[in-house]
Enzyme design. Structure first.
Site, PDB file in Angstrom:
ATOM      1  N   CYS A  89       0.848  -1.189   0.000  1.00  0.00           N
ATOM      2  CA  CYS A  89       0.000   0.000   0.000  1.00  0.00           C
ATOM      3  C   CYS A  89       0.881   1.235   0.000  1.00  0.00           C
ATOM      4  CB  CYS A  89      -0.900  -0.018   1.231  1.00  0.00           C
ATOM      5  SG  CYS A  89      -2.030   1.389   1.327  1.00  0.00           S
ATOM      6  N   HIS A 131      -9.012  -3.811  -2.310  1.00  0.00           N
ATOM      7  CA  HIS A 131      -8.081  -3.078  -1.439  1.00  0.00           C
ATOM      8  C   HIS A 131      -8.476  -1.600  -1.391  1.00  0.00           C
ATOM      9  CE1 HIS A 131      -3.935  -2.204   0.194  1.00  0.00           C
ATOM     10  NE2 HIS A 131      -4.243  -1.021  -0.303  1.00  0.00           N
ATOM     11  N   GLU A 132      -8.729  -1.010  -2.565  1.00  0.00           N
ATOM     12  CA  GLU A 132      -9.099   0.410  -2.611  1.00  0.00           C
ATOM     13  C   GLU A 132     -10.485   0.644  -2.017  1.00  0.00           C
ATOM     14  OE1 GLU A 132      -6.715   2.377  -3.108  1.00  0.00           O
ATOM     15  OE2 GLU A 132      -5.406   0.820  -3.919  1.00  0.00           O
ATOM     16  N   HIS A 135     -10.295   0.954   1.650  1.00  0.00           N
ATOM     17  CA  HIS A 135      -9.845   2.287   2.081  1.00  0.00           C
ATOM     18  C   HIS A 135     -11.032   3.232   2.271  1.00  0.00           C
ATOM     19  CE1 HIS A 135      -5.501   2.583   2.249  1.00  0.00           C
ATOM     20  NE2 HIS A 135      -5.362   1.961   1.088  1.00  0.00           N
TER      21      HIS A 135
END
Length: 168
Positions: A89, A131-132, A135
């Site tokens: 990341c 993953h994004e 966030h």
């Protein structure tokens, strides 16, 4: 536009949905700025949280011509089949951990033209999207592993940083 690094509390914040009638920014401009920063940082994904924007959006891709802006992204479906793979990341330099994610997803989002898109995503791209997306919910990959695995990964990162500092 600058990267936000851990332990900045903004990375733990769930960001706000974008008002598609009045986004408050030019989607094409945001896409370009975020992709430029992502690529210059050797990344394949970058979320709004990571640049201090309070908006449900991220970019992903491996080049300027092969990249996507996802506004108000959602996950419609995902497979039971999972893949365990290493993730890094940009907000956590030199830290890499293995994360288990669904192998394939059905995603829905708005692009830079504010057109709704529903796309089947698999493999590496699915990992990146998830993953994004995490966030935007205020979840980082640190939250996806045990404390023991995280501590091990941060020790390795410190060793890498020492080597870089000695060589540099």
């Amino acid at each position: 536009m600058n990267l936000v690094y851990y332990p900045d509390p903004f990375l733990d914040k769930q960001v706000k949905e974008v008002n598609l009638e009045d986004p408050g920014f030019d989607p094409k401009e945001i896409k370009q700025q975020m992709i430029d920063l992502m690529l210059s940082s050797n990344g394949i994904g970058l979320s709004a949280n990571q640049v201090g924007l309070d908006a449900q959006l991220f970019v992903m891709g491996d080049s300027a011509s092969n990249s996507t802006l996802c506004i108000n992204p959602t996950i419609v479906q995902y497979t039971k089949e999972t893949v365990l793979d290493v993730e890094g990341c940009l907000s956590f330099p030199n830290i890499y951990v293995k994360i288990k994610r669904p192998k394939e997803i059905l995603a829905k989002f708005y692009d830079e033209n504010l057109e709704e898109r529903t796309v089947k995503i698999d493999g590496y791209s699915a990992k990146c999207y998830l993953h994004e997306w995490d966030h935007l919910q205020g979840v980082t990959f640190k939250d996806r592993v045990s404390k023991m695995k995280w501590d091990l990964a941060t020790k390795k990162a410190k060793k890498i940083e020492k080597k870089i500092n000695v060589a540099g």
